[in-house]
Design a protein around this motif. Structure first.
Motif, mmCIF file in Angstrom:
data_model
loop_
_atom_site.group_PDB
_atom_site.id
_atom_site.type_symbol
_atom_site.label_atom_id
_atom_site.label_comp_id
_atom_site.label_asym_id
_atom_site.label_seq_id
_atom_site.Cartn_x
_atom_site.Cartn_y
_atom_site.Cartn_z
ATOM 1 N N LYS A 1 57.483 50.043 -1.240
ATOM 2 C CA LYS A 1 57.889 48.458 -1.631
ATOM 3 C C LYS A 1 57.876 48.168 -3.055
ATOM 4 O O LYS A 1 56.846 48.000 -3.658
ATOM 5 N N VAL A 2 58.807 47.648 -3.618
ATOM 6 C CA VAL A 2 58.921 47.207 -5.113
ATOM 7 C C VAL A 2 58.837 46.065 -5.302
ATOM 8 O O VAL A 2 59.530 44.863 -4.553
ATOM 9 N N THR A 3 57.664 45.572 -6.022
ATOM 10 C CA THR A 3 57.489 43.877 -6.254
ATOM 11 C C THR A 3 57.704 43.527 -7.695
ATOM 12 O O THR A 3 57.082 44.344 -8.573
ATOM 13 N N THR B 1 54.590 49.154 -7.401
ATOM 14 C CA THR B 1 55.500 49.685 -6.331
ATOM 15 C C THR B 1 54.149 50.372 -5.295
ATOM 16 O O THR B 1 53.565 51.052 -5.853
ATOM 17 N N THR C 1 57.625 46.257 -12.571
ATOM 18 C CA THR C 1 57.456 46.175 -11.178
ATOM 19 C C THR C 1 56.006 46.824 -10.867
ATOM 20 O O THR C 1 55.639 47.693 -11.415
#
Length: 174
Positions: free
Chosen positions: A45-47, A41, A39
């Motif tokens: 907001k975690v992508t 972050t 991930t």
């Protein structure tokens, strides 16, 4: 005349193969060439990332040597985006790309990083790195780049918080 005919046939066959390959990939890097997990972050907001690409670039500190640039991202990148950081920046600004770029020297040590993410507010995305962030090289042989890289702790840049925890494996393009 026979040599010309054979040469023409070979050129036509090669052109056909290239056209088929480009059509199959729709101009994007082949996902089989690289994968990522983990991930990115930014400001909470975690992508998740799924794609990795790697290529040889002139040395960051020593232009006579070759470093490896690894890009982990949430979307596949086409040839134009792979070759141009400004295109990646534009994609990120439009919210179409979330990526973390790592330049690794020939000894297997990260020497530079860059973010491509529109989640950074009021400042450009950070670049650089911290020697406290653990990097584990699995393979870096000029053909394959594989490893993991993680923030030692969330970092702050002009009021923005960010962290990364990625694992990647990619075929290295020349």
């Amino acid at each position: 005349m026979i040599a010309f005919t054979r040469r023409t046939a070979l050129l036509l066959a090669a052109s056909s193969l290239l056209a088929t390959a480009l059509a199959a990939t729709d101009g994007h890097a082949d996902p089989a060439d690289g994968t990522a997990s983990g991930t990115l972050t930014v400001n909470g907001k975690v992508t998740p990332v799924a794609y990795a690409t790697a290529r040889q670039v002139p040395g960051f500190f020593d232009k006579s040597s070759m470093d490896t640039e690894v890009i982990v991202s949430d979307v596949p990148l086409d040839a134009q985006a792979l070759g141009d950081p400004f295109v990646r920046g534009d994609l990120a600004a439009a919210g179409k790309l979330h990526a973390f770029e790592i330049v690794i020297d020939a000894a297997g040590t990260p020497v530079s990083t860059a973010w491509r993410d529109n989640g950074f507010k009021g400042a450009p995305a950070p670049s650089g790195l911290s020697s406290a962030d653990p990097f584990v090289k699995s393979v870096l042989d000029g053909k394959v780049a594989a490893g993991s890289y993680k923030s030692a702790e969330p970092a702050e840049f002009f009021g923005n918080t960010y962290a990364f925890d990625v694992t990647f494996r990619a075929v290295v393009a020349p």
